[in-house]
Design a protein around this motif. Structure first.
Motif, PDB file in Angstrom:
ATOM      1  N   ASP A  29     142.510  16.715  62.717  1.00 44.54           N
ATOM      2  CA  ASP A  29     141.239  17.181  62.150  1.00 44.54           C
ATOM      3  C   ASP A  29     140.041  16.524  62.824  1.00 44.54           C
ATOM      4  O   ASP A  29     138.925  17.068  62.799  1.00 44.54           O
ATOM      5  N   ALA A  73     153.188  12.811  58.594  1.00 44.52           N
ATOM      6  CA  ALA A  73     152.675  14.180  58.702  1.00 44.52           C
ATOM      7  C   ALA A  73     151.218  14.254  58.253  1.00 44.52           C
ATOM      8  O   ALA A  73     150.389  14.945  58.867  1.00 44.52           O
ATOM      9  N   THR A  74     150.906  13.537  57.180  1.00 47.21           N
ATOM     10  CA  THR A  74     149.523  13.516  56.699  1.00 47.21           C
ATOM     11  C   THR A  74     148.611  12.831  57.703  1.00 47.21           C
ATOM     12  O   THR A  74     147.497  13.296  57.977  1.00 47.21           O
ATOM     13  N   LEU A  75     149.082  11.716  58.257  1.00 43.37           N
ATOM     14  CA  LEU A  75     148.273  11.022  59.264  1.00 43.37           C
ATOM     15  C   LEU A  75     148.053  11.913  60.480  1.00 43.37           C
ATOM     16  O   LEU A  75     146.942  11.957  61.025  1.00 43.37           O
ATOM     17  N   ARG A  76     149.074  12.632  60.902  1.00 44.59           N
ATOM     18  CA  ARG A  76     148.921  13.533  62.049  1.00 44.59           C
ATOM     19  C   ARG A  76     147.847  14.584  61.761  1.00 44.59           C
ATOM     20  O   ARG A  76     147.007  14.899  62.623  1.00 44.59           O
ATOM     21  N   THR A  77     147.853  15.137  60.547  1.00 41.95           N
ATOM     22  CA  THR A  77     146.828  16.117  60.185  1.00 41.95           C
ATOM     23  C   THR A  77     145.439  15.502  60.226  1.00 41.95           C
ATOM     24  O   THR A  77     144.483  16.108  60.732  1.00 41.95           O
ATOM     25  N   MET A  78     145.314  14.276  59.724  1.00 42.23           N
ATOM     26  CA  MET A  78     144.027  13.592  59.733  1.00 42.23           C
ATOM     27  C   MET A  78     143.548  13.338  61.161  1.00 42.23           C
ATOM     28  O   MET A  78     142.360  13.482  61.473  1.00 42.23           O
ATOM     29  N   THR A  84     143.359   6.144  51.482  1.00 43.64           N
ATOM     30  CA  THR A  84     143.334   7.418  52.191  1.00 43.64           C
ATOM     31  C   THR A  84     141.909   7.821  52.551  1.00 43.64           C
ATOM     32  O   THR A  84     141.631   8.266  53.669  1.00 43.64           O
ATOM     33  N   PHE A  93     150.326   7.548  52.209  1.00 42.20           N
ATOM     34  CA  PHE A  93     150.635   8.839  52.834  1.00 42.20           C
ATOM     35  C   PHE A  93     151.618   8.662  53.978  1.00 42.20           C
ATOM     36  O   PHE A  93     151.867   7.551  54.444  1.00 42.20           O
ATOM     37  N   ASP A  94     152.185   9.777  54.427  1.00 38.29           N
ATOM     38  CA  ASP A  94     153.235   9.733  55.441  1.00 38.29           C
ATOM     39  C   ASP A  94     152.707  10.130  56.815  1.00 38.29           C
ATOM     40  O   ASP A  94     151.516  10.406  56.996  1.00 38.29           O
TER      41      ASP A  94
END
Length: 259
Positions: A59, A51-56, A18, A48-49
């Motif tokens: 950002d 949704a987490t990748l989308r947030t990354m 991550t 991670f899933d």
């Protein structure tokens, strides 16, 4: 500049945790890229899933413009794959070639795959996701020694408008085919393409290189891409002879001056 993306396969060795992914996406954004293709991100499979990748990605001001996913996942878990792409805000998925079970160099196998894939492609389209086929050089094998038709010709001529072509122009050139002529022939079906260069190195011979450091005729290729409706240029290097981030920077600077 707004059309340039990074094919994350280039950085696969820097995407195993991550923290690695977060650092790499930051460096991609700092170079100036505004998009990525999600492929070979090990941590995405293990830590991670979507949704987490989308947030990354958000950002770092990055958009996911394409993915590479396995045919089995797309065919057997179509609904889940659509959910994943919706979460990523991505409307394009490609495979890296037809499954080996169909035969990588047989015309009848390509035609069987076109028939078998049609309902899956239709389901993806209904869910707002386009389907593409990424080539290497073996797709340019002649159907028979006596015929000029290649396996790629079958995809172009018989695949239909919903069978998009994620043309990798390095492998087109490697196969002895004119990339500019091919991309014009695929007009309207090449929303995302892959770019890398081919450099001849003393003793080593031909190697994959950063764009602008090899022998591909970019002054004819890039205008053909623009005329043919390319939306995104995904920079990819299967191998790098120096730091891959430095290669990505060199490619970005070269293409920014050309597009």
């Amino acid at each position: 500049m707004t059309k340039l993306a990074v094919q994350l396969y280039t950085l696969r060795d820097h995407l195993t945790t991550t923290a690695d992914v977060a650092s790499s996406l930051k460096r991609i954004s700092e170079i100036g890229y505004r998009a990525v293709q999600v492929s070979a991100v090990k941590a995405f499979e293990t830590e991670f899933d979507a949704a987490t990748l989308r947030t990354m990605l958000d950002d770092n001001g990055l958009k996911c413009i394409a993915t590479h996913r396995s045919w089995d996942r797309l065919a057997q878990n179509t609904s889940e794959e659509l959910d994943l792409h919706h979460t990523l805000g991505c409307d394009y998925v490609a495979i890296g070639g037809i499954p080996q079970s169909y035969g990588a160099d047989h015309a009848d196998g390509y035609r069987r795959f076109l028939a078998d894939s049609a309902p899956v492609i239709a389901a993806l389209k209904a869910g707002g996701v386009r389907f593409g086929h990424h080539n290497h050089s073996h797709e340019f094998v002649r159907v028979t020694p006596e015929s000029p038709q290649t396996l790629w010709d079958i995809l172009i001529d018989e695949g239909g408008p919903d069978y998009y072509l994620e043309a990798d122009l390095y492998w087109v050139w490697h196969a002895g085919v004119d990339p500019a002529a091919l991309i014009r022939r695929c007009k309207g079906r090449v929303p995302v393409i892959h770019l890398k260069d081919k450099e001849v190195v003393p003793k080593d011979g031909p190697v994959i290189a950063a764009i602008g450091e090899g022998n591909l005729p970019w002054d004819t290729i890039l205008p053909a891409c623009e005329e043919s409706g390319v939306d995104w240029y995904a920079v990819e290097q299967d191998t790098c002879r120096r730091d891959p981030f430095d290669c990505l920077r060199s490619s970005f600077e070269y293409l920014s001056a050309k597009l």
